[in-house]
Design an enzyme around this catalytic site. Structure first.
Site, short mmCIF file in Angstrom:
data_model
loop_
_atom_site.label_atom_id
_atom_site.label_comp_id
_atom_site.label_asym_id
_atom_site.label_seq_id
_atom_site.Cartn_x
_atom_site.Cartn_y
_atom_site.Cartn_z
N LYS A 21 3.66 10.07 -5.94
CA LYS A 21 5.11 9.96 -6.08
C LYS A 21 5.65 11.16 -6.85
CE LYS A 21 4.84 4.97 -5.98
NZ LYS A 21 4.51 3.82 -6.81
N GLN A 71 5.83 0.91 -13.00
CA GLN A 71 4.67 0.73 -12.13
C GLN A 71 4.02 -0.62 -12.42
OE1 GLN A 71 3.75 3.35 -9.93
NE2 GLN A 71 2.37 1.88 -9.01
N ASP A 119 13.47 0.96 -7.55
CA ASP A 119 12.69 0.04 -6.72
C ASP A 119 13.55 -0.96 -5.95
OD1 ASP A 119 9.93 0.32 -6.58
OD2 ASP A 119 9.63 -0.44 -8.62
#
Ligand code: NAD
Length: 261
Positions: free
Chosen positions: A4, A48, A74
């Site tokens: 990422k 995460q 997200d």
């Protein structure tokens, strides 16, 4: 995370990694999220998951809820989920958004078609079903308690599997010519399981024998023979998920600058 960050740097987004020790408490984690919420130079936040075991699932929800919805890369915050439910402009969870992007870029129409989603998680199954619905598909959501799953799945023009079981969806689940989206990412290390998935003379079996592991989807490779189109694993939905994360990041920045809805 490395992927990422590399992808972010390729499009000129600066990605800072905040690493908390495995012993971090819920309060420390919430304080860190609070600091990022306040930082004017930070446009988007991704926590995460999973968080360290010690914190538990309820804590994970509290941490996700603490993220400023405007910085929610997200798309997991209840405000963003609620906006998605009402088909209003929202930051949408990356994997389902990636599935729609994949269909659009492959010229596969959704409106008027029958879509079946296997899996009802908050991060994949549910938002994906909503995206199909908002694009005028007729949607069925299946899960671990759905009776006669193969025959329900076989009604689909577009079948999406987000289950977390290697090769679960076999040819019985697939109407000939259907579009099959394999969201699953499963690491197989058991040769007995690998032998049910890969032919003994195939390149994938050879690679499994060499490395002792393989990444496989929820869809059995035999489905390739009946599906009209099938996403590969690895290399299908996964990279699109990362691309959508970056799109969400840019969108958060644009919204904060008053340049987007
Ligand atoms: P999850 O465990 O939260 O949800 C799995 C869902 O599958 C549940 O809703 C459950 O009802 C359903 N299910 C489980 N067993 C079933 C059965 N026997 N029959 C029918 N339904 C069953 O998982 P998730 O987070 O939604 O992830 C699903 C898969 O997608 C995993 O393999 C995960 O690694 C993968 N994933 C991939 C990406 C990507 O970027 N490609 C992103 C997220 C998740």
């Amino acid at each position: 995370v490395r992927n990422k960050r590399r992808a972010a740097s390729e499009i000129g987004v600066r990605a800072d990694l905040v690493r908390l020790p495995p012993s971090a408490t819920l309060d420390e984690t919430l304080r860190e999220v609070g600091r990022l919420n306040e930082r004017p130079d930070c446009d988007a936040i991704l926590v995460q998951s999973p968080l360290p075991d010690g914190l538990g699932r309820a804590a994970e929800r509290r941490v996700f809820d603490a993220i400023d919805p405007g910085k929610d890369a997200d798309g997991f915050h209840p405000i963003n989920v609620g906006r998605l439910v009402q088909n209003r402009p929202a930051i949408v969870a990356c994997t389902p958004a990636g599935v729609m992007e994949l269909l659009d870029r492959s010229g596969i129409p959704v409106a008027g078609r029958r879509a079946v989603v296997i899996g009802r998680s908050d991060i994949v199954g549910k938002p994906l079903a909503l995206l199909f619905l908002h694009r005028d598909a007729t949607v069925t959501i299946c899960h671990s308690r759905t009776p006669e799953l193969p025959s329900v799945a076989a009604t689909a023009d577009i079948l999406a599997a987000a289950i977390g079981r290697p090769g679960f969806v076999d040819r019985r689940f697939v109407k000939p010519g259907a579009v099959v989206i394999d969201v699953g990412i499963n690491r197989v290390t058991d040769p007995a399981v690998a032998a049910t998935l890969f032919a003994p003379d195939s390149a994938r079996w050879a690679s499994f024998e060499r490395s002792g592991a393989a990444l496989v989807g929820d869809v059995h490779p035999e489905v390739e023979q009946v599906a009209g189109a099938l996403t590969p694993v690895p290399g299908g939905v996964g990279p699109l998920t990362i691309a959508m994360l970056l799109r969400n990041t840019v969108r958060c920045a644009q919204r904060r600058a008053g340049l987007a809805d």
